[in-house]
Write a protein that holds these residues in place. Structure first.
Motif, short mmCIF file in Angstrom:
data_model
loop_
_atom_site.label_atom_id
_atom_site.label_comp_id
_atom_site.label_asym_id
_atom_site.label_seq_id
_atom_site.Cartn_x
_atom_site.Cartn_y
_atom_site.Cartn_z
N SER A 221 1.13 -0.23 -12.67
CA SER A 221 1.57 0.83 -13.57
C SER A 221 3.02 1.17 -13.28
O SER A 221 3.52 0.91 -12.19
N GLU A 222 3.66 1.77 -14.27
CA GLU A 222 4.95 2.40 -13.98
C GLU A 222 4.66 3.64 -13.15
O GLU A 222 3.61 4.27 -13.32
N ALA A 223 5.58 3.97 -12.25
CA ALA A 223 5.33 5.12 -11.36
C ALA A 223 6.65 5.72 -10.89
O ALA A 223 7.70 5.08 -10.98
N ILE A 224 6.56 6.93 -10.38
CA ILE A 224 7.73 7.60 -9.77
C ILE A 224 7.38 7.97 -8.34
O ILE A 224 6.31 8.54 -8.08
N VAL A 225 8.25 7.60 -7.41
CA VAL A 225 8.00 7.88 -5.99
C VAL A 225 8.30 9.36 -5.72
O VAL A 225 9.42 9.83 -5.95
N LEU A 226 7.29 10.09 -5.25
CA LEU A 226 7.44 11.53 -5.02
C LEU A 226 7.83 11.85 -3.58
O LEU A 226 8.59 12.79 -3.31
N HIS A 227 7.29 11.08 -2.66
CA HIS A 227 7.47 11.43 -1.24
C HIS A 227 7.09 10.20 -0.42
O HIS A 227 6.24 9.42 -0.84
N HIS A 228 7.74 10.00 0.70
CA HIS A 228 7.25 8.93 1.58
C HIS A 228 7.37 9.34 3.03
O HIS A 228 8.17 10.21 3.39
N LEU A 229 6.56 8.70 3.82
CA LEU A 229 6.47 9.03 5.23
C LEU A 229 6.48 7.72 6.01
O LEU A 229 5.66 6.84 5.72
N ASP A 230 7.42 7.59 6.94
CA ASP A 230 7.45 6.36 7.74
C ASP A 230 6.27 6.38 8.71
O ASP A 230 5.94 7.42 9.29
N TYR A 231 5.64 5.23 8.85
CA TYR A 231 4.44 5.14 9.69
C TYR A 231 4.58 3.90 10.56
O TYR A 231 4.97 2.83 10.07
N ASN A 232 4.25 4.02 11.83
CA ASN A 232 4.46 2.92 12.78
C ASN A 232 5.91 2.42 12.70
O ASN A 232 6.78 3.14 12.24
N ASP A 233 6.13 1.17 13.10
CA ASP A 233 7.50 0.66 13.13
C ASP A 233 8.05 0.30 11.76
O ASP A 233 9.24 0.47 11.50
N ALA A 234 7.21 -0.19 10.87
CA ALA A 234 7.76 -0.74 9.63
C ALA A 234 6.96 -0.35 8.39
O ALA A 234 7.32 -0.73 7.29
N ASP A 235 5.88 0.41 8.56
CA ASP A 235 5.03 0.75 7.41
C ASP A 235 5.49 2.06 6.77
O ASP A 235 6.28 2.81 7.35
N ARG A 236 4.96 2.31 5.59
CA ARG A 236 5.33 3.53 4.90
C ARG A 236 4.15 4.04 4.09
O ARG A 236 3.45 3.25 3.45
N ILE A 237 3.93 5.35 4.13
CA ILE A 237 2.90 5.97 3.28
C ILE A 237 3.65 6.64 2.12
O ILE A 237 4.59 7.40 2.36
N VAL A 238 3.24 6.31 0.91
CA VAL A 238 4.01 6.74 -0.27
C VAL A 238 3.13 7.54 -1.21
O VAL A 238 2.02 7.11 -1.56
N SER A 239 3.62 8.72 -1.63
CA SER A 239 2.96 9.46 -2.72
C SER A 239 3.70 9.11 -3.99
O SER A 239 4.93 9.17 -4.02
N PHE A 240 2.96 8.74 -5.03
CA PHE A 240 3.63 8.43 -6.29
C PHE A 240 2.83 8.94 -7.47
O PHE A 240 1.61 9.15 -7.36
N PHE A 241 3.53 9.15 -8.58
CA PHE A 241 2.87 9.62 -9.79
C PHE A 241 2.94 8.49 -10.80
O PHE A 241 4.02 8.10 -11.25
N SER A 242 1.78 7.94 -11.13
CA SER A 242 1.76 6.76 -12.00
C SER A 242 1.45 7.16 -13.44
O SER A 242 0.77 8.17 -13.68
N LEU A 243 1.95 6.35 -14.36
CA LEU A 243 1.70 6.60 -15.78
C LEU A 243 0.21 6.46 -16.09
O LEU A 243 -0.35 7.25 -16.85
N GLU A 244 -0.43 5.49 -15.46
CA GLU A 244 -1.83 5.19 -15.80
C GLU A 244 -2.85 6.08 -15.07
O GLU A 244 -3.84 6.46 -15.65
N GLN A 245 -2.58 6.39 -13.80
CA GLN A 245 -3.60 7.08 -13.01
C GLN A 245 -3.14 8.38 -12.35
O GLN A 245 -3.82 8.90 -11.48
N GLY A 246 -1.98 8.86 -12.74
CA GLY A 246 -1.49 10.12 -12.18
C GLY A 246 -1.14 10.01 -10.71
O GLY A 246 -0.68 8.96 -10.25
N LEU A 247 -1.41 11.07 -9.96
CA LEU A 247 -1.00 11.13 -8.55
C LEU A 247 -1.87 10.21 -7.67
O LEU A 247 -3.09 10.28 -7.71
N LEU A 248 -1.20 9.38 -6.88
CA LEU A 248 -1.89 8.51 -5.93
C LEU A 248 -1.10 8.45 -4.64
O LEU A 248 0.11 8.72 -4.63
N LYS A 249 -1.79 8.08 -3.56
CA LYS A 249 -1.10 7.85 -2.29
C LYS A 249 -1.39 6.43 -1.84
O LYS A 249 -2.53 5.97 -1.96
N GLY A 250 -0.35 5.75 -1.36
CA GLY A 250 -0.53 4.34 -1.01
C GLY A 250 0.04 4.00 0.34
O GLY A 250 0.94 4.69 0.85
#
Lengths: 258, 203
Positions: A6-35
């Motif tokens: 889906s198209e999406a907009i990145v709302l917030h992200h959090l660095d996790y471990n050395d190279a990972d990232r937790i991302v909150s995004f708002f998608s056109l198809e499914q609304g708010l999700l965290k990945g």
């Protein structure tokens, strides 16, 4: 596992471990999700700069990786909204807008209107920078899309049209109140013209931000009205709000000096 | 696996090591077992090193880098050019610039970047200290070497707005294609910036 995109907009992200990232995004198809984006900070090929804050992207993900997080596969950047990076005031308001969407929307509930509103808001800030008008329009339209818009044109108790020099406002009481219906202790008093302006603003397309000008009095009173609505629905204060208030106060001071 | 009920000291060590960045429970357990296998002298030496670095290290009162003597060596080195000041977000960024051997001026560490979503405003950073330093000193150019994230770039623009009225030249690190990389593997935003910031080749 089912692949989604889906198209999406990145709302917030959090660095996790050395190279990972937790991302909150708002998608056109499914609304708010965290990945969960595995190795996102090292993999320039899969994500590049697409997981930066406020980025408008085309995202691909598969079902829940662990707990409530989807597993992000890759992202293609559509618009970085780079103007926001050049203006700390725009950064403040963009952060506030994204935090507000994250705080007020439920996860995995499609709401394309909110997606289009947020996209237009960030695009406007990227071009035009911080303004009280943009904040007012965004808050008002977001509340309306969420079903929180109160009565602006009629008394929410007796349903008579609001007129005269002054009326009361109570988000808890349903919106505008004529002076006969308003409890004497209700502190928020505004001009019915201000409430009328807010009502008329809701008739404009949700993506239109250019060309709005409001008087100082309208901005001040409408700000009080929208804050009263916000207080009804927020469970915790927003971190970005005090930062944004500082920036708006600074801009108002500069405007007053000029 | 050792049982925490039987070995509470081992569990405590795993818990403490697990707080380190990039260390999960498995790695923490492996490290704890390694320490357990070491001689008492080696384990004592590790504990003493941690204690000593915490006791002796503080922030330099000028640049806010970690130091054992205040002011730090970078601030007192007479071979460095005091007319050039490099502003970085974190102490590790200073180390990166130093490793490049490209900058011989002095430094100032902000200890973060403006981040409304994390509630970090100008008061939480060493910005007031930077401005006092610039007003009192002989700096002619400030190089803003904050990160190229949204927060880092906005912080750089915010600082530029504060510094320019002092009559001090403000520069920003260049950005674009990394040396030795193939263009086809570079992301669109970086290529976009590289094209915007292109330079003419001169003879």
């Amino acid at each position: 596992m089912r692949q989604e995109e889906s198209e999406a907009i990145v709302l917030h992200h959090l660095d996790y471990n050395d190279a990972d990232r937790i991302v909150s995004f708002f998608s056109l198809e499914q609304g708010l999700l965290k990945g969960f984006a595995h190795n996102a900070r090292k993999s320039r090929k899969r994500f590049g700069s697409a997981l930066e804050l406020f980025a408008y992207v085309h995202l691909r993900w598969s079902g829940k990786a662990s707990g409530d997080l989807v597993s992000l596969q890759d992202a293609e950047l559509i618009d970085l909204h780079s103007g926001v990076r050049r203006d700390v005031g725009a950064l403040a308001l963009a952060s506030y807008g994204c935090e507000l969407v994250e705080a007020l929307t439920a996860e995995a509930q499609s709401c394309p209107e909110i997606f289009h509103l947020l996209r237009a808001f960030l695009g406007h800030l990227s071009k035009a920078g911080l303004s009280l008008e943009a904040r007012l329009l965004f808050e008002l339209r977001l509340f309306s899309q969420l079903g929180y818009a109160p009565h602006f044109l009629h008394c929410s108790a007796c349903n008579f049209p609001l007129d005269g020099d002054e009326v009361a406002f109570s988000a808890n009481g349903g919106g505008g109140l004529c002076l006969e219906c308003a409890p004497a202790a209700l502190p928020l008093r505004v001009s019915p013209m201000t409430l009328g302006t807010l009502g008329r603003c809701l008739q404009a397309p949700v993506t239109l931000f250019e060309g709005f000008r409001f008087s100082e009095r309208t901005l001040q009173e409408a700000g009080g009205v929208l804050q009263d609505i916000l207080r009804q629905h927020l469970v915790r204060p927003l971190k970005s709000q005090s930062f944004m208030e500082q920036m708006l106060a600074g801009k108002a001071r500069v405007k007053a000096i000029r | 696996m050792l049982d925490w009920k039987i070995h509470p000291s081992f569990s405590r060590l795993v818990f403490e090591l697990g707080k380190l960045p990039g260390i999960g429970k498995k790695t923490a357990t492996r490290l704890a077992l390694f320490i357990l296998r070491q001689s008492s002298g080696d384990a004592e030496s590790l504990a003493a090193a941690i204690r000593e670095v915490k006791e002796r290290t503080r922030f330099c009162s000028i640049c806010f880098h970690y130091t054992e003597q205040d002011p730090c060596q970078l601030c007192t080195d007479p071979a460095r050019d005091s007319e050039y000041l490099c502003v970085v977000q974190e102490p590790q960024d200073l180390l990166v610039v130093e490793r490049s051997r490209s900058f011989r001026g002095r430094y100032h560490i902000l200890h973060g970047a403006l981040s409304p979503l994390d509630g970090i405003g100008p008061e939480q950073l060493k910005i007031a200290e930077l401005m006092i330093r610039l007003e009192q000193g002989s700096v002619r150019e400030v190089l803003l070497a904050t990160n190229f994230s949204v927060e880092g770039e906005a912080t750089a623009h915010y600082l530029a707005g504060l510094i320019r009225p002092l009559g001090i030249r403000v520069s920003r690190l260049a950005h674009g294609i990394p040396l030795g990389s193939d263009l086809e593997y570079v992301d669109e935003a970086t290529v976009n910036r590289a094209v915007e910031g292109r330079q003419f080749l001169t003879e």
